[in-house]
Scaffold this motif. Structure first.
Motif, PDB file in Angstrom:
ATOM      1  N   LYS A   1      -1.866 -17.770 -14.352  1.00  0.00           N
ATOM      2  CA  LYS A   1      -2.995 -17.519 -15.269  1.00  0.00           C
ATOM      3  C   LYS A   1      -2.423 -17.276 -16.682  1.00  0.00           C
ATOM      4  CE  LYS A   1      -5.653 -16.068 -11.328  1.00  0.00           C
ATOM      5  NZ  LYS A   1      -6.779 -15.335 -10.780  1.00  0.00           N
TER       6      LYS A   1
ATOM      7  N   HIS B   1     -10.682 -24.294 -11.302  1.00  0.00           N
ATOM      8  CA  HIS B   1     -10.514 -22.884 -10.937  1.00  0.00           C
ATOM      9  C   HIS B   1     -11.785 -22.118 -11.317  1.00  0.00           C
ATOM     10  CE1 HIS B   1      -9.040 -18.788 -10.801  1.00  0.00           C
ATOM     11  NE2 HIS B   1      -8.078 -19.239 -10.022  1.00  0.00           N
TER      12      HIS B   1
ATOM     13  N   GLU C   1     -10.932 -20.672  -2.710  1.00  0.00           N
ATOM     14  CA  GLU C   1     -10.771 -19.368  -3.347  1.00  0.00           C
ATOM     15  C   GLU C   1     -12.139 -18.698  -3.486  1.00  0.00           C
ATOM     16  OE1 GLU C   1      -6.845 -19.214  -5.725  1.00  0.00           O
ATOM     17  OE2 GLU C   1      -8.459 -19.791  -7.077  1.00  0.00           O
TER      18      GLU C   1
ATOM     19  N   GLY D   1      -8.448 -11.341  -7.548  1.00  0.00           N
ATOM     20  CA  GLY D   1      -8.076 -10.237  -8.426  1.00  0.00           C
ATOM     21  C   GLY D   1      -8.767  -8.922  -8.086  1.00  0.00           C
TER      22      GLY D   1
ATOM     23  N   SER E   1      -6.271 -12.598  -3.720  1.00  0.00           N
ATOM     24  CA  SER E   1      -5.569 -11.360  -3.359  1.00  0.00           C
ATOM     25  C   SER E   1      -4.507 -11.551  -2.272  1.00  0.00           C
ATOM     26  CB  SER E   1      -6.566 -10.260  -2.962  1.00  0.00           C
ATOM     27  OG  SER E   1      -7.419  -9.958  -4.051  1.00  0.00           O
TER      28      SER E   1
ATOM     29  N   GLY F   1      -2.343 -15.595  -7.271  1.00  0.00           N
ATOM     30  CA  GLY F   1      -2.504 -15.213  -8.672  1.00  0.00           C
ATOM     31  C   GLY F   1      -1.576 -14.060  -9.022  1.00  0.00           C
ATOM     32  N   GLY F   2      -2.150 -12.853  -9.090  1.00  0.00           N
ATOM     33  CA  GLY F   2      -1.423 -11.664  -9.551  1.00  0.00           C
ATOM     34  C   GLY F   2      -0.036 -11.496  -8.936  1.00  0.00           C
TER      35      GLY F   2
HETATM   36  O1  LIG Z   1      -7.270 -16.987  -8.581  1.00  0.00           O
HETATM   37  C1  LIG Z   1      -6.314 -16.885  -7.821  1.00  0.00           C
HETATM   38  C2  LIG Z   1      -5.293 -17.937  -7.745  1.00  0.00           C
HETATM   39  O2  LIG Z   1      -5.702 -19.081  -8.398  1.00  0.00           O
HETATM   40  C3  LIG Z   1      -6.139 -15.678  -6.987  1.00  0.00           C
HETATM   41  O3  LIG Z   1      -5.819 -14.620  -7.812  1.00  0.00           O
HETATM   42  P1  LIG Z   1      -5.294 -13.242  -7.177  1.00  0.00           P
HETATM   43  O4  LIG Z   1      -4.192 -13.594  -6.233  1.00  0.00           O
HETATM   44  O5  LIG Z   1      -4.817 -12.435  -8.366  1.00  0.00           O
HETATM   45  O6  LIG Z   1      -6.473 -12.633  -6.471  1.00  0.00           O
END
Ligand SMILES: O=C(CO)COP(=O)(O)O
Length: 260
Positions: free
Chosen positions: A13, A101, A173, A179, A219, A240-241
């Motif tokens: 991101k 996304h 997703e 997140g 997540s 993501g994170g």
């Molecule tokens: O949007 C995501 C990956 O594209 C998922 O984000 P998180 O893993 O931070 O929840």
């Protein structure tokens, strides 16, 4: 059935500048070995401004990490201020490009037609789309999560041939799990990923359906990846994170070494 090689992709991101990107990819490369790459494809999806640095590092050190972008323009060139084309991403060595996304759909009003145009743009330049689909909380509560995700898949694949579709990566997703720390259960992930695969067989054929890699995202962490990966229709994760921490991301990439 086609043996699908798992793919773990890190969507950074809007995090990490190009110097941080170099440090992160170096750490990741150090943490992973040939046996990991033999089992699992590992990709990072950094911001545009990091891509040249990542390319230089990957090429210079002959790393087995591949990389891609988080978005692309539906156009190939022209007066589109601020946009980046598939031509440019291919030239900089991108393998993948994330399309549709939920954060692009939400904050940039990207609709299904635009997502479809971007999927076509990716294929024009031999980039592999990581097509994101998934429902928000209200849709899930109404029990329409499967229909919603399938409709997004149908729309994104308009005018895409079977030959092209075979190589696409689809990422399920659920927006309510992004997140938020609210991870979907492995059964939730399987339910929609399985339905997406059935739909691929309906849209194309069994060969396409069994070739396409379907990822789960939302997540994902080292503590929950093994259960998610144990599902038959989940072929990887879009992280993501947890992907901006090289140590944690490496652990996720080594999911097959963990107890299920
Ligand atoms: O949007 C995501 C990956 O594209 C998922 O984000 P998180 O893993 O931070 O929840």
């Amino acid at each position: 059935m086609t043996q699908r090689k798992p793919l773990i992709a890190g969507n950074w991101k809007m995090n990490l500048n190009h110097l941080e990107a170099i440090a992160t990819v170096q750490k990741l490369a150090f943490a992973l070995g040939d046996k990991d790459f033999d089992k699992t494809d590992v990709a990072v999806l950094p911001p545009f401004t990091d891509l040249r640095s990542v390319q230089t590092l990957v090429d210079g050190d002959k790393l087995r990490i591949v990389y891609g972008a988080q978005d692309l323009s539906q156009h190939d060139a022209g007066a589109y201020t601020g946009d980046v084309s598939g031509v440019m991403l291919a030239k900089i060595g991108c393998t993948y490009v994330t399309i549709g996304h939920s954060e692009r759909r939400q904050y940039h009003d990207e609709d299904d037609d635009l997502v479809n145009a971007k999927v076509q743009a990716a294929y024009r330049h031999s980039l592999t789309p990581i097509l994101c689909v998934g429902e928000g909380l209200a849709v899930r509560q109404e029990g329409r999560h499967i229909a919603h995700s399938l409709a997004q898949l149908d729309a994104a694949l308009r005018k895409i041939t079977a030959e092209q579709a075979k190589s696409i990566v689809v990422a399920y997703e659920p927006v309510w799990a992004i997140g938020t720390g609210e991870v979907a259960t492995p059964e939730d992930a399987q339910e929609v990923c399985g339905a997406l695969r059935v739909r691929l067989a309906e849209l194309y054929d069994a060969e396409v359906a069994s070739a396409v890699r379907i990822l789960y995202g939302g997540s994902v962490k080292s503590g929950n990846i093994a259960g998610i990966m144990a599902q038959p229709d989940v072929d990887g994760a879009l992280v993501g994170g947890a992907s901006i921490d090289a140590g944690e991301f490496a652990k996720i990439c080594r999911f097959s070494d963990m107890p299920g």
